[in-house]
Design a protein around this motif. Structure first.
Motif, PDB file in Angstrom:
ATOM      1  N   UNK A   1      49.531  31.526  43.709  1.00 15.38           N
ATOM      2  CA  UNK A   1      48.896  30.829  42.569  1.00 15.38           C
ATOM      3  C   UNK A   1      47.762  31.364  41.957  1.00 15.38           C
ATOM      4  N   UNK A   2      48.164  31.842  40.450  1.00 16.16           N
ATOM      5  CA  UNK A   2      46.908  32.658  39.982  1.00 16.16           C
ATOM      6  C   UNK A   2      46.781  31.831  38.556  1.00 16.16           C
ATOM      7  N   UNK A   3      45.458  32.195  38.239  1.00 17.98           N
ATOM      8  CA  UNK A   3      45.171  31.837  36.728  1.00 17.98           C
ATOM      9  C   UNK A   3      45.286  32.875  35.886  1.00 17.98           C
ATOM     10  N   UNK A   4      46.221  33.039  34.941  1.00 17.47           N
ATOM     11  CA  UNK A   4      46.638  33.945  34.170  1.00 17.47           C
ATOM     12  C   UNK A   4      45.668  34.530  33.083  1.00 17.47           C
ATOM     13  N   UNK A   5      44.380  33.878  32.979  1.00 18.90           N
ATOM     14  CA  UNK A   5      43.530  34.175  32.167  1.00 18.90           C
ATOM     15  C   UNK A   5      42.658  35.177  32.539  1.00 18.90           C
ATOM     16  N   UNK A   6      42.631  35.512  33.866  1.00 19.96           N
ATOM     17  CA  UNK A   6      42.029  36.468  34.538  1.00 19.96           C
ATOM     18  C   UNK A   6      42.429  37.738  34.830  1.00 19.96           C
ATOM     19  N   UNK A   7      41.863  38.668  34.707  1.00 18.55           N
ATOM     20  CA  UNK A   7      42.258  40.210  34.767  1.00 18.55           C
ATOM     21  C   UNK A   7      42.182  40.486  36.311  1.00 18.55           C
ATOM     22  N   UNK A   8      43.237  41.206  36.876  1.00 11.55           N
ATOM     23  CA  UNK A   8      43.488  41.529  38.170  1.00 11.55           C
ATOM     24  C   UNK A   8      43.749  43.054  38.451  1.00 11.55           C
ATOM     25  N   UNK A   9      43.314  43.473  39.201  1.00  8.79           N
ATOM     26  CA  UNK A   9      43.652  44.827  39.738  1.00  8.79           C
ATOM     27  C   UNK A   9      45.024  45.212  39.879  1.00  8.79           C
ATOM     28  N   UNK A  10      45.449  46.489  39.505  1.00  7.97           N
ATOM     29  CA  UNK A  10      46.864  46.857  39.747  1.00  7.97           C
ATOM     30  C   UNK A  10      47.219  47.880  40.748  1.00  7.97           C
ATOM     31  N   UNK A  11      46.060  47.951  41.612  1.00  4.20           N
ATOM     32  CA  UNK A  11      46.119  48.885  42.851  1.00  4.20           C
ATOM     33  C   UNK A  11      45.086  48.171  43.814  1.00  4.20           C
ATOM     34  N   UNK A  12      45.212  48.412  45.151  1.00  3.07           N
ATOM     35  CA  UNK A  12      44.036  47.986  46.053  1.00  3.07           C
ATOM     36  C   UNK A  12      44.232  48.951  47.199  1.00  3.07           C
ATOM     37  N   UNK A  13      42.766  49.363  47.279  1.00  2.00           N
ATOM     38  CA  UNK A  13      42.660  50.370  48.393  1.00  2.00           C
ATOM     39  C   UNK A  13      42.687  49.843  49.960  1.00  2.00           C
ATOM     40  N   UNK A  14      43.437  50.115  50.813  1.00  2.00           N
ATOM     41  CA  UNK A  14      43.518  49.713  52.169  1.00  2.00           C
ATOM     42  C   UNK A  14      43.042  50.703  53.149  1.00  2.00           C
ATOM     43  N   UNK A  15      42.413  50.108  54.056  1.00  2.00           N
ATOM     44  CA  UNK A  15      41.947  50.643  55.296  1.00  2.00           C
ATOM     45  C   UNK A  15      40.561  51.389  55.078  1.00  2.00           C
ATOM     46  N   UNK A  16      40.307  52.436  55.992  1.00  3.59           N
ATOM     47  CA  UNK A  16      38.868  53.161  56.195  1.00  3.59           C
ATOM     48  C   UNK A  16      38.744  53.848  54.755  1.00  3.59           C
ATOM     49  N   UNK A  17      37.506  53.900  54.550  1.00  3.41           N
ATOM     50  CA  UNK A  17      37.131  54.953  52.932  1.00  3.41           C
ATOM     51  C   UNK A  17      37.998  56.193  53.046  1.00  3.41           C
ATOM     52  N   UNK A  18      38.024  57.115  53.984  1.00  2.00           N
ATOM     53  CA  UNK A  18      38.595  58.228  53.867  1.00  2.00           C
ATOM     54  C   UNK A  18      40.064  58.482  54.243  1.00  2.00           C
ATOM     55  N   UNK A  19      40.620  57.254  54.954  1.00  2.00           N
ATOM     56  CA  UNK A  19      42.195  57.362  55.577  1.00  2.00           C
ATOM     57  C   UNK A  19      42.973  56.491  55.162  1.00  2.00           C
ATOM     58  N   UNK A  20      42.496  55.602  54.144  1.00  2.13           N
ATOM     59  CA  UNK A  20      43.091  54.723  53.337  1.00  2.13           C
ATOM     60  C   UNK A  20      44.079  55.117  52.469  1.00  2.13           C
ATOM     61  N   UNK A  21      44.779  54.067  51.708  1.00  3.29           N
ATOM     62  CA  UNK A  21      45.822  54.501  50.726  1.00  3.29           C
ATOM     63  C   UNK A  21      45.675  53.275  49.660  1.00  3.29           C
ATOM     64  N   UNK A  22      46.276  53.542  48.429  1.00  6.47           N
ATOM     65  CA  UNK A  22      46.360  52.440  47.554  1.00  6.47           C
ATOM     66  C   UNK A  22      47.772  51.790  47.572  1.00  6.47           C
TER      67      UNK A  22
END
Length: 104
Positions: free
Chosen positions: A83-104
């Protein structure tokens, strides 16, 4: 689930269901909608219900995870109804995991 469909025909009368708030006017269209979001190529350990729920919270209120994701039928992508509020801006990518070992 009534809110999911949003409109119905009841006894030949059109009925529209929307999110209610005490400050809203009956004529105003609610900016809160239900949409399916996808998380493609998640590592298997991210497919647990607890982690998927936390990912859904990044957007707003998670409602449910789709059956194919729960049953593991489609490991290439996880899907969740939020359930979202469509008036807000959202990211199209999320960084997952550790800073150096993660992925989008």
């Amino acid at each position: 689930m009534v809110f999911y469909q949003r409109s119905y025909l009841v006894f030949n009368c059109f009925m529209k269901v929307s999110k209610w708030s005490p400050s809203g006017d009956i004529g105003d269209e609610s900016p809160i909608v239900l949409i399916w979001i996808s998380f493609p190529n998640l590592h298997p350990h991210f497919l647990s219900p607890h982690i998927l729920h936390r990912l859904g919270l990044l957007f707003c209120n998670p409602v449910k995870v789709d059956n194919a994701t729960v049953m593991g039928y489609r490991p290439s992508v996880a899907r969740m109804l939020v359930e979202i509020d469509i008036t807000k801006k959202f990211l199209d990518k999320i960084w997952l995991c550790h800073e150096k070992l993660g992925y989008f």
